[in-house]
Structure formats: C-alpha cells, structure tokens
Scaffold this motif. Structure first.
Motif, mmCIF file in Angstrom:
data_model
loop_
_atom_site.group_PDB
_atom_site.id
_atom_site.type_symbol
_atom_site.label_atom_id
_atom_site.label_comp_id
_atom_site.label_asym_id
_atom_site.label_seq_id
_atom_site.Cartn_x
_atom_site.Cartn_y
_atom_site.Cartn_z
ATOM 1 N N ALA A 61 -12.352 -37.934 66.320
ATOM 2 C CA ALA A 61 -11.515 -38.185 65.147
ATOM 3 C C ALA A 61 -11.163 -39.665 65.022
ATOM 4 N N GLN A 62 -10.907 -40.321 66.135
ATOM 5 C CA GLN A 62 -10.610 -41.760 66.109
ATOM 6 C C GLN A 62 -11.793 -42.546 65.563
ATOM 7 N N HIS A 63 -12.992 -42.182 65.993
ATOM 8 C CA HIS A 63 -14.201 -42.863 65.505
ATOM 9 C C HIS A 63 -14.358 -42.658 64.002
ATOM 10 N N LEU A 64 -14.118 -41.436 63.552
ATOM 11 C CA LEU A 64 -14.258 -41.134 62.124
ATOM 12 C C LEU A 64 -13.207 -41.871 61.307
ATOM 13 N N HIS B 80 -13.597 -44.696 58.044
ATOM 14 C CA HIS B 80 -13.305 -44.256 56.679
ATOM 15 C C HIS B 80 -11.831 -44.480 56.341
ATOM 16 N N THR B 81 -11.600 -45.282 55.322
ATOM 17 C CA THR B 81 -10.237 -45.506 54.834
ATOM 18 C C THR B 81 -9.680 -44.223 54.219
ATOM 19 N N GLY B 82 -8.436 -43.954 54.494
ATOM 20 C CA GLY B 82 -7.788 -42.789 53.909
ATOM 21 C C GLY B 82 -7.598 -41.649 54.878
ATOM 22 N N LEU B 83 -8.282 -41.700 56.024
ATOM 23 C CA LEU B 83 -8.078 -40.673 57.042
ATOM 24 C C LEU B 83 -6.943 -41.105 57.969
ATOM 25 N N HIS C 40 -5.684 -35.863 58.964
ATOM 26 C CA HIS C 40 -5.228 -35.699 57.579
ATOM 27 C C HIS C 40 -6.190 -36.401 56.618
ATOM 28 N N PHE C 41 -6.570 -35.706 55.554
ATOM 29 C CA PHE C 41 -7.484 -36.299 54.565
ATOM 30 C C PHE C 41 -6.899 -36.226 53.151
ATOM 31 N N ALA D 283 -15.362 -32.154 54.144
ATOM 32 C CA ALA D 283 -16.522 -31.534 54.795
ATOM 33 C C ALA D 283 -16.969 -32.348 56.014
ATOM 34 N N LEU D 284 -16.937 -33.660 55.900
ATOM 35 C CA LEU D 284 -17.321 -34.512 57.018
ATOM 36 C C LEU D 284 -16.351 -34.347 58.183
ATOM 37 N N CYS D 285 -15.077 -34.246 57.898
ATOM 38 C CA CYS D 285 -14.071 -34.045 58.945
ATOM 39 C C CYS D 285 -14.307 -32.724 59.674
#
Length: 246
Positions: free
Chosen positions: A105-108, A112-115, A127-128, A136-138
């Motif tokens: 999750a940290q890498h994602l 990506h801005t907004g996560l 949180h998205f 879907a990616l999360c």
C-alpha cells in the motif's frame, strides 16, 4: 426513512460506530468535524445505561481518542482487533503478514496522488475517496499482497479498503462485550452506517436487540435514520427523560 422508535431502556446495551454514524464522513479521516457536544452526549448515555455503552469503530485508538478527549468509554478499535473492556482491560491481535500488505500500500500511495494510507496497530486502511478511479487497482494490489496470508482478508467500505485479520469483525467485538459486565443480560442496540457494520447488526439482532442503519444502502438492520445528525438528535432525546424499565 422511518423515524426511530424509543429503543433504549434501562435494560439496553448501546454500541455506536463513529464515522458516518456519530460524526459525518469527510474526504479524509483526519478532516472529520466532531460536534462539540458529542463527548458530553456519550457521557450522559454512559451514565444512564450504567456503563453499558461502547464505541465500536474501524478507527485506530490513537487516531480517534484525541477527537473525543479525554476518552472515558469502553471501545473496540480496528473492528475489534483492539478492545478495551468496561474495566479497562486491553486485548489486541496483530495478524501475521500485515507488514507485507502495508508495504504494498505504501508503494501504491507513493505512486498515485489522492491515495491515503492509514496504518493501525493491527490492520491497515487504504483510502481512495480523493481518487475513486483507482479503486480497482487498490483492490488488485492488496489482494496480491495477502494471497498467501491465510489469516488476512480484504474489507471494503465507503471509499476505503482495509486489510485485517479474518478472525476480527464488529459482530465478534460486540459479542465479547455482551459476555461481560455491565453489558451481559441486556438487550443490545447497535448503530452503524457501512457494510462493515452488518456483522454487528447480525449479532445484536440474534441476541434479541436491534440494529440501526444510518444513511442509505442495503442492510439487515431493523431500523434506519437519515444521517448522523438525525442519530445524534435521537440519542439526545433519549437523555432528556429517564429511561424506562425494559
């Protein structure tokens, strides 16, 4: 939505979710606007019910306690993985494999801005709400991260995906409270707003009590109210007159 009946009596046990139930949802967990009189309202209810009130939330203890400081009530945090009894006893369960999910999750979130990643003592939440197109990616990323961890599960809520132990949910937390004083022998009432609260509704209604669904959406709860403001008004009304005997 229907008007809530007078469910609370001197023989009730009251369980309350926080986000979307006692307080309105916000775009970020740290942006929740907590009503200034909420702690006093909980105090009055706690006293009227002779201590049989608990907050049951997915939030981390260190995250929510400052919002209602000083904290004075029994509670189940992180969906019940961390629980504080009415006598102050603390129980906690941190599942194996959670660190791998946190790293993914940290890498994602770094790409990506907004996560927004919320790391708790026993679980994590991604949180998205600010980036709904990434849902879907999360899900895909976290599913891969826990595919070999038999003790973990994904829990999907309102614009959030959590990773937690398979042996933890709000229903089990409420059941644990109901096995202890001062909750034992009472009729439970639980108010919540999300799919994560359905397990709690199932338990309280199996025990002869009632669930209250706050807001829209499919639910097994026997009762509904429109929003947190309506629930707070109902709770406030309950404090204005002495509770009747069951």
């Amino acid at each position: 939505m229907s008007t809530l009946p007078k469910l609370l009596t001197q023989g009730s046990a009251l369980f309350l979710d926080f986000d979307g139930t006692l307080a309105d949802l916000a775009h970020r967990p740290d942006a929740v606007d907590v009503p200034g009189d909420l702690a006093r309202l909980l105090d009055r209810l706690h006293e009227q019910l002779n201590g049989a009130l608990a907050v049951v939330t997915g939030r981390a203890r260190e995250d929510i306690e400052p919002m209602l400081s000083p904290w004075r009530w029994p509670a189940a945090f992180e969906h019940g993985a961390l629980r504080i009894s009415a006598h102050g006893d603390v129980s906690a369960h941190r599942p194996q494999g959670i660190d791998r999910a946190v790293a993914a999750a940290q890498h994602l979130a770094g790409r990506h801005t907004g996560l927004l990643l919320e790391i708790k003592q026993t679980s994590m939440a991604l949180h998205f709400r600010l980036a709904p197109s990434l849902e879907a990616l999360c899900v895909q990323t976290l599913s891969r991260a826990i595919e070999n961890a038999g003790g973990l599960q994904l829990l999907r809520g309102k614009a959030v995906i959590e990773v937690k132990s398979v042996g933890v949910n709000k229903g089990l937390a409420i059941q644990a409270f109901m096995n202890e004083a001062p909750f034992a022998g009472r009729l439970p009432v639980f108010a919540g707003d999300d799919v994560t609260d359905e397990a709690g509704f199932a338990v309280v209604q199996r025990l002869g009590g009632a669930g209250i669904k706050v807001g829209a959406g499919t639910s097994i709860a026997l009762h509904r109210c429109d929003n947190p403001q309506a629930l707070r008004a109902w709770l406030t009304e309950a404090t204005l007159t002495p509770l009747i005997h069951a």
